[in-house]
Design a protein around this motif. Structure first.
Motif, PDB file in Angstrom:
ATOM      1  N   PHE A 126       0.673  -1.289  -0.052  1.00  0.00           N
ATOM      2  CA  PHE A 126      -0.039   0.156   0.059  1.00  0.00           C
ATOM      3  C   PHE A 126       0.996   1.137   0.149  1.00  0.00           C
ATOM      4  CE2 PHE A 126      -3.036  -3.207   1.544  1.00  0.00           C
ATOM      5  CZ  PHE A 126      -3.892  -2.888   0.837  1.00  0.00           C
ATOM      6  N   LYS A 127       2.009   1.357  -0.647  1.00  0.00           N
ATOM      7  CA  LYS A 127       2.937   2.406  -0.683  1.00  0.00           C
ATOM      8  C   LYS A 127       2.105   3.714  -1.352  1.00  0.00           C
ATOM      9  CE  LYS A 127       6.683   4.018  -3.556  1.00  0.00           C
ATOM     10  NZ  LYS A 127       7.695   3.592  -4.593  1.00  0.00           N
ATOM     11  N   ASP A 128       1.533   3.471  -2.613  1.00  0.00           N
ATOM     12  CA  ASP A 128       0.893   4.765  -3.120  1.00  0.00           C
ATOM     13  C   ASP A 128      -0.265   5.332  -2.059  1.00  0.00           C
ATOM     14  OD1 ASP A 128       2.702   4.584  -5.167  1.00  0.00           O
ATOM     15  OD2 ASP A 128       1.470   3.280  -6.352  1.00  0.00           O
ATOM     16  N   PRO A 129      -1.062   4.195  -1.875  1.00  0.00           N
ATOM     17  CA  PRO A 129      -2.271   4.875  -1.032  1.00  0.00           C
ATOM     18  C   PRO A 129      -1.754   5.409   0.360  1.00  0.00           C
ATOM     19  CG  PRO A 129      -2.765   2.877  -1.665  1.00  0.00           C
ATOM     20  CD  PRO A 129      -1.364   3.044  -2.192  1.00  0.00           C
ATOM     21  N   LEU A 130      -0.740   4.893   0.912  1.00  0.00           N
ATOM     22  CA  LEU A 130      -0.207   5.662   2.122  1.00  0.00           C
ATOM     23  C   LEU A 130       0.518   6.938   1.794  1.00  0.00           C
ATOM     24  CD1 LEU A 130       1.345   2.513   3.846  1.00  0.00           C
ATOM     25  CD2 LEU A 130      -0.565   3.964   4.658  1.00  0.00           C
ATOM     26  N   TRP A 133      -2.206   9.421   1.056  1.00  0.00           N
ATOM     27  CA  TRP A 133      -2.877   9.900   2.123  1.00  0.00           C
ATOM     28  C   TRP A 133      -2.017  10.810   3.237  1.00  0.00           C
ATOM     29  CZ3 TRP A 133      -2.220   7.401   7.550  1.00  0.00           C
ATOM     30  CH2 TRP A 133      -3.183   7.614   8.513  1.00  0.00           C
ATOM     31  N   ALA A 134      -0.793  10.600   3.227  1.00  0.00           N
ATOM     32  CA  ALA A 134       0.267  11.730   3.951  1.00  0.00           C
ATOM     33  C   ALA A 134       0.200  12.923   3.331  1.00  0.00           C
ATOM     34  CB  ALA A 134       1.406  11.051   4.043  1.00  0.00           C
ATOM     35  N   LYS A 135      -0.120  12.950   1.851  1.00  0.00           N
ATOM     36  CA  LYS A 135       0.025  14.258   1.212  1.00  0.00           C
ATOM     37  C   LYS A 135      -1.307  15.065   1.699  1.00  0.00           C
ATOM     38  CE  LYS A 135       2.746  12.860  -2.693  1.00  0.00           C
ATOM     39  NZ  LYS A 135       2.836  12.621  -4.118  1.00  0.00           N
ATOM     40  N   ARG A 136      -2.326  14.338   1.703  1.00  0.00           N
ATOM     41  CA  ARG A 136      -3.687  14.821   1.840  1.00  0.00           C
ATOM     42  C   ARG A 136      -3.889  15.125   3.432  1.00  0.00           C
ATOM     43  NH1 ARG A 136      -5.418  10.884  -1.677  1.00  0.00           N
ATOM     44  NH2 ARG A 136      -6.685   9.741   0.117  1.00  0.00           N
ATOM     45  N   LEU A 137      -2.964  14.755   4.384  1.00  0.00           N
ATOM     46  CA  LEU A 137      -3.497  14.555   5.794  1.00  0.00           C
ATOM     47  C   LEU A 137      -3.448  16.123   6.187  1.00  0.00           C
ATOM     48  CD1 LEU A 137      -3.715  12.671   8.173  1.00  0.00           C
ATOM     49  CD2 LEU A 137      -1.220  12.868   8.597  1.00  0.00           C
ATOM     50  N   LYS A 138      -4.448  16.375   6.968  1.00  0.00           N
ATOM     51  CA  LYS A 138      -4.371  17.839   7.605  1.00  0.00           C
ATOM     52  C   LYS A 138      -3.919  17.604   8.957  1.00  0.00           C
ATOM     53  CE  LYS A 138      -8.628  18.693   4.841  1.00  0.00           C
ATOM     54  NZ  LYS A 138     -10.315  18.864   4.686  1.00  0.00           N
ATOM     55  N   ALA A 192      -9.945   3.855   6.676  1.00  0.00           N
ATOM     56  CA  ALA A 192     -10.435   3.081   5.420  1.00  0.00           C
ATOM     57  C   ALA A 192     -11.311   3.743   4.594  1.00  0.00           C
ATOM     58  CB  ALA A 192     -11.541   1.845   6.161  1.00  0.00           C
ATOM     59  N   ILE A 193     -12.108   4.907   4.951  1.00  0.00           N
ATOM     60  CA  ILE A 193     -12.957   5.927   3.922  1.00  0.00           C
ATOM     61  C   ILE A 193     -11.913   6.527   3.107  1.00  0.00           C
ATOM     62  CG2 ILE A 193     -14.434   7.643   3.971  1.00  0.00           C
ATOM     63  CD1 ILE A 193     -15.811   6.526   6.262  1.00  0.00           C
ATOM     64  N   LYS A 194     -10.733   6.980   3.728  1.00  0.00           N
ATOM     65  CA  LYS A 194      -9.886   7.743   3.258  1.00  0.00           C
ATOM     66  C   LYS A 194      -8.954   6.871   2.231  1.00  0.00           C
ATOM     67  CE  LYS A 194      -9.961  11.742   5.058  1.00  0.00           C
ATOM     68  NZ  LYS A 194      -9.801  13.298   4.032  1.00  0.00           N
ATOM     69  N   LEU A 195      -8.999   5.558   2.551  1.00  0.00           N
ATOM     70  CA  LEU A 195      -7.950   4.863   1.485  1.00  0.00           C
ATOM     71  C   LEU A 195      -8.926   3.989   0.342  1.00  0.00           C
ATOM     72  CD1 LEU A 195      -5.472   3.061   3.985  1.00  0.00           C
ATOM     73  CD2 LEU A 195      -5.031   5.116   2.478  1.00  0.00           C
ATOM     74  N   LEU A 196      -9.961   3.537   1.019  1.00  0.00           N
ATOM     75  CA  LEU A 196     -10.664   2.661  -0.058  1.00  0.00           C
ATOM     76  C   LEU A 196     -12.113   3.386  -0.558  1.00  0.00           C
ATOM     77  CD1 LEU A 196     -10.958  -0.307   2.408  1.00  0.00           C
ATOM     78  CD2 LEU A 196      -9.378  -0.011   0.595  1.00  0.00           C
ATOM     79  N   GLY A 197     -12.357   4.655  -0.268  1.00  0.00           N
ATOM     80  CA  GLY A 197     -13.384   5.573  -0.429  1.00  0.00           C
ATOM     81  C   GLY A 197     -14.665   5.313   0.382  1.00  0.00           C
ATOM     82  N   GLN A 198     -15.665   6.318  -0.129  1.00  0.00           N
ATOM     83  CA  GLN A 198     -16.723   6.131   0.918  1.00  0.00           C
ATOM     84  C   GLN A 198     -17.506   4.757   1.001  1.00  0.00           C
ATOM     85  OE1 GLN A 198     -17.461   8.914   2.353  1.00  0.00           O
ATOM     86  NE2 GLN A 198     -19.450   8.532   3.618  1.00  0.00           N
TER      87      GLN A 198
END
Length: 210
Positions: A126-130, A133-138, A192-198
């Motif tokens: 899960f390299k790319d999703p992680l 996610w880190a880039k979009r992390l607030k 899970a919602i962030k990585l897999l979608g709503q």
């Protein structure tokens, strides 16, 4: 005795091959070369198991083999950094963990070895999703993560696992453990919602809650 020996080597080889398969797959997708692929990682896991098993037969075998392996990893990292100008060490760190998986297998700690292998596989796959996610992390999400870590790893171990009050109705540890479970489900469902979608994230949350 021989069966147990082959079992330990077999588990080490199987788990390390899984990690090596993921690395090989990643290199093929990205059309790059890394520290090692399926063969290298398989041999590293086997080396870790043999290093521990041989230590009882050959004096200092474990120390010598481990030192040699770590020297090889460091040399590979330094060479790669100088040639390609890349300072990522994911494959090198993964190889060290695979070596440890081999040692754990030789110790007969199959469950722990499998758990470590699954964690390594998850982090690699899960390299790319992680990264995304880190880039979009607030900032508030990072603060929430820190708060959850404090709830689980700082507060919970400090609470006494004893019953208090009339009829021993109150146990601080058990009560806080429920807080951890509820917070954990909420935290994991958010990830899970962030990585897999709503849609998929909510389905996963329902599974956890159930």
């Amino acid at each position: 005795m021989d069966f147990i020996l082959f079992q330990k080597l077999g588990v080490a080889l199987a788990l390390s091959t899984l990690v090596g398969l993921e690395r090989e797959h990643r290199y093929q997708l990205e059309k790059t070369n890394g520290f090692g692929g399926i063969r290298t990682f398989s041999l590293i896991g086997l080396l870790g198991a043999l290093a521990y098993l041989l230590d009882g037969m050959i004096p200092n075998a474990f120390v010598i083999l481990t030192s040699g392996f770590l020297l090889l990893v460091v040399s590979s990292y330094v060479t790669k950094s100088r040639i390609h100008g890349s300072f990522g060490a994911t494959s090198e760190v993964a190889s060290i963990l695979v070596y440890i998986i081999g040692v754990l297998s030789a110790l007969g700690l199959y469950l722990l070895a499998t758990l470590v292998a699954m964690v390594v596989l998850t982090m690699l796959y899960f390299k790319d999703p992680l990264h995304n996610w880190a880039k979009r992390l607030k900032s508030r999400e990072l603060v929430s993560t820190i708060q959850f870590m404090i709830i689980v790893f700082a507060v919970l171990p400090l609470l006494p696992d004893k019953n208090f009050g009339p009829y021993d109705f109150f146990n601080p540890y058990i009560t806080w453990l429920m807080v951890v479970f509820i917070s954990g489900i909420s935290f994991i469902s958010y990830i899970a919602i962030k990585l897999l979608g709503q849609k998929n994230g909510l389905s996963f949350t329902g599974f956890l809650a159930g």
